[in-house]
Design a protein around this motif. Structure first.
Motif, mmCIF file in Angstrom:
data_model
loop_
_atom_site.group_PDB
_atom_site.id
_atom_site.type_symbol
_atom_site.label_atom_id
_atom_site.label_comp_id
_atom_site.label_asym_id
_atom_site.label_seq_id
_atom_site.Cartn_x
_atom_site.Cartn_y
_atom_site.Cartn_z
ATOM 1 N N GLY A 231 0.810 -1.214 0.000
ATOM 2 C CA GLY A 231 0.000 0.000 0.000
ATOM 3 C C GLY A 231 0.844 1.265 0.000
ATOM 4 N N ASN A 232 2.153 1.120 0.022
ATOM 5 C CA ASN A 232 3.074 2.266 0.005
ATOM 6 C C ASN A 232 3.343 2.624 -1.451
ATOM 7 N N HIS A 233 2.644 3.627 -1.969
ATOM 8 C CA HIS A 233 2.707 3.953 -3.394
ATOM 9 C C HIS A 233 4.087 4.457 -3.815
ATOM 10 N N ALA A 234 4.755 5.171 -2.939
ATOM 11 C CA ALA A 234 6.101 5.656 -3.268
ATOM 12 C C ALA A 234 7.068 4.484 -3.402
ATOM 13 N N ALA A 235 6.965 3.536 -2.473
ATOM 14 C CA ALA A 235 7.841 2.357 -2.527
ATOM 15 C C ALA A 235 7.532 1.509 -3.758
ATOM 16 N N ILE A 236 6.252 1.408 -4.096
ATOM 17 C CA ILE A 236 5.852 0.645 -5.278
ATOM 18 C C ILE A 236 6.418 1.291 -6.540
ATOM 19 N N ALA A 237 6.342 2.620 -6.610
ATOM 20 C CA ALA A 237 6.872 3.340 -7.774
ATOM 21 C C ALA A 237 8.372 3.129 -7.896
ATOM 22 N N ARG A 238 9.084 3.156 -6.767
ATOM 23 C CA ARG A 238 10.541 2.940 -6.794
ATOM 24 C C ARG A 238 10.861 1.514 -7.252
ATOM 25 N N TRP A 239 10.093 0.541 -6.771
ATOM 26 C CA TRP A 239 10.316 -0.861 -7.159
ATOM 27 C C TRP A 239 10.077 -1.042 -8.650
ATOM 28 N N ARG A 240 9.012 -0.469 -9.156
ATOM 29 C CA ARG A 240 8.696 -0.613 -10.582
ATOM 30 C C ARG A 240 9.766 0.043 -11.453
ATOM 31 N N GLN A 241 10.257 1.208 -11.038
ATOM 32 C CA GLN A 241 11.309 1.871 -11.793
ATOM 33 C C GLN A 241 12.580 1.032 -11.798
ATOM 34 N N ALA A 242 12.928 0.495 -10.629
ATOM 35 C CA ALA A 242 14.141 -0.318 -10.535
ATOM 36 C C ALA A 242 14.022 -1.581 -11.381
ATOM 37 N N GLU A 243 12.858 -2.193 -11.385
ATOM 38 C CA GLU A 243 12.658 -3.403 -12.180
ATOM 39 C C GLU A 243 12.684 -3.099 -13.677
ATOM 40 N N ALA A 244 12.114 -1.964 -14.050
ATOM 41 C CA ALA A 244 12.158 -1.572 -15.465
ATOM 42 C C ALA A 244 13.598 -1.344 -15.905
ATOM 43 N N GLU A 245 14.388 -0.705 -15.060
ATOM 44 C CA GLU A 245 15.792 -0.474 -15.380
ATOM 45 C C GLU A 245 16.548 -1.797 -15.457
ATOM 46 N N ARG A 246 16.292 -2.690 -14.502
ATOM 47 C CA ARG A 246 16.984 -3.984 -14.487
ATOM 48 C C ARG A 246 16.691 -4.795 -15.738
ATOM 49 N N LEU A 247 15.423 -4.884 -16.107
ATOM 50 C CA LEU A 247 15.041 -5.668 -17.280
ATOM 51 C C LEU A 247 15.614 -5.061 -18.562
ATOM 52 N N THR A 248 15.591 -3.735 -18.637
ATOM 53 C CA THR A 248 16.116 -3.084 -19.837
ATOM 54 C C THR A 248 17.616 -3.311 -19.953
ATOM 55 N N LYS A 249 18.323 -3.174 -18.860
ATOM 56 C CA LYS A 249 19.773 -3.380 -18.869
ATOM 57 C C LYS A 249 20.110 -4.825 -19.229
ATOM 58 N N GLU A 250 19.314 -5.763 -18.732
ATOM 59 C CA GLU A 250 19.567 -7.192 -18.981
ATOM 60 C C GLU A 250 19.221 -7.601 -20.407
ATOM 61 N N ARG A 251 18.063 -7.159 -20.891
ATOM 62 C CA ARG A 251 17.550 -7.678 -22.149
ATOM 63 C C ARG A 251 17.812 -6.774 -23.351
ATOM 64 N N ARG A 252 17.896 -5.466 -23.130
ATOM 65 C CA ARG A 252 18.073 -4.534 -24.234
ATOM 66 C C ARG A 252 19.148 -3.499 -23.892
ATOM 67 N N PRO A 253 20.408 -3.915 -23.927
ATOM 68 C CA PRO A 253 21.483 -2.960 -23.625
ATOM 69 C C PRO A 253 21.447 -1.726 -24.511
ATOM 70 N N ASP A 254 20.971 -1.869 -25.751
ATOM 71 C CA ASP A 254 20.888 -0.720 -26.657
ATOM 72 C C ASP A 254 19.920 0.325 -26.127
ATOM 73 N N LEU A 255 18.772 -0.132 -25.626
ATOM 74 C CA LEU A 255 17.801 0.799 -25.046
ATOM 75 C C LEU A 255 18.331 1.411 -23.757
ATOM 76 N N TRP A 256 19.059 0.607 -22.992
ATOM 77 C CA TRP A 256 19.603 1.099 -21.726
ATOM 78 C C TRP A 256 20.605 2.226 -21.964
ATOM 79 N N ARG A 257 21.483 2.045 -22.949
ATOM 80 C CA ARG A 257 22.460 3.090 -23.260
ATOM 81 C C ARG A 257 21.765 4.357 -23.760
ATOM 82 N N ALA A 258 20.749 4.173 -24.619
ATOM 83 C CA ALA A 258 20.013 5.335 -25.124
ATOM 84 C C ALA A 258 19.278 6.048 -23.996
#
Length: 291
Positions: A231-258
């Motif tokens: 129920g902590n919306h700020a913590a949820i937003a931080r988790w989602r951002q971190a997961e989006a960054e992790r997945l992008t870095k892992e699966r699409r290095p080109d997108l991560w660099r851009a």
């Protein structure tokens, strides 16, 4: 040389019915402001449309007139008794090439105010940004290739843009055209019921989308991450951002660099190691599962 002649009818779709059985109408005679965003398709197979575009949200939007679809039958502009649209490649080689005079005649039937795009594996990749730009305009005319492609001269003469949906070759451009239309139409206002979902999906900020979960909270011994149930919306937003960054870095290095370049900030070394470690751990898990 050419495929057997089919129905060869030019059809329009929109507002009356989203099903392929909709009666043909003269879309070109309608007032421009009444038809919304327009897709014109030059194709050997008009019966392929609307296809999946007539289903779900895009089909509903088509029936409601938020966008319209018109097919231009290439065969109708073919030459001779058999309405041939192609000929052998200059210089020899296998296959057939769509003639420039035939395609030019078909494009002469299209509304002139729309950008023309040829669906081609050698084109620039289709991106979310390109789809968004097309959605903001009046529409698009799409050329669906067949055989070995289209004579280069008509592409140059008309300044036709080439777009690819991936590094592979399809039998024809009809499926690719449907992909481009679907990616674009969903960005038109009022097509999607929840506009907030556009801001959270993959590529909205140059990142892949974070993982999604729903009920039950415990399924087959796998649980929803605790933070999503906090129920902590700020913590949820931080988790989602971190997961989006992790997945992008892992699966699409080109997108991560851009993404890093676009935001003009260097990644924190500690966070970079954390993301890299998560990526490495994820790969190990996959390798163990596959083993």
């Amino acid at each position: 040389m050419s495929e057997p002649d089919g129905a060869g009818l030019t059809r329009s779709h929109g507002r009356l019915n989203a099903r392929p059985s909709a009666q043909p109408r003269d879309l070109m005679a309608e007032p421009a402001g009444d038809r919304g965003w327009m897709a014109q398709i030059v194709t050997l197979f008009p019966e392929a449309f609307p296809g999946t575009l007539g289903l779900s949200l895009t089909g509903k939007a088509l029936a409601e007139g938020l966008w319209s679809l018109r097919t231009i039958a290439l065969r109708e502009h073919g030459l001779g008794r058999h309405r041939n649209v192609d000929d052998t490649p200059a210089g020899g080689g296998a296959g057939l090439v769509i003639r420039p005079d035939v395609l030019d005649a078909a494009l002469g039937e299209a509304a002139p105010h729309l950008p023309v795009i040829y669906m081609s594996p050698r084109g620039a990749p289709l991106t979310q940004a390109r789809a968004r730009a097309l959605a903001e305009g009046p529409g698009v005319t799409l050329v669906c290739g067949r055989f070995e492609g289209v004579d280069e001269r008509v592409l140059q003469a008309r300044g036709i843009e080439e777009i690819s949906i991936g590094d592979y070759v399809l039998t024809g451009g009809e499926l690719a055209a449907q992909v481009l239309i679907d990616a674009t139409v969903r960005l038109i206002p009022r097509v999607l019921g929840n506009r907030d979902s556009l801001a959270e999906e993959s590529f909205s900020d140059g990142l892949l989308e974070h993982p999604q979960y729903t009920k039950p909270s415990d399924w087959d011994g796998r649980t929803v991450p605790e933070v999503l149930l906090s129920g902590n919306h700020a913590a949820i937003a931080r988790w989602r951002q971190a997961e989006a960054e992790r997945l992008t870095k892992e699966r699409r290095p080109d997108l991560w660099r851009a993404y890093q370049d676009r935001h003009a900030v260097g990644i924190d070394p500690a966070k970079d190691r954390q993301l890299s470690g998560a990526s490495h751990q994820s790969r190990n898990h996959r390798e163990q599962d596959e083993g």
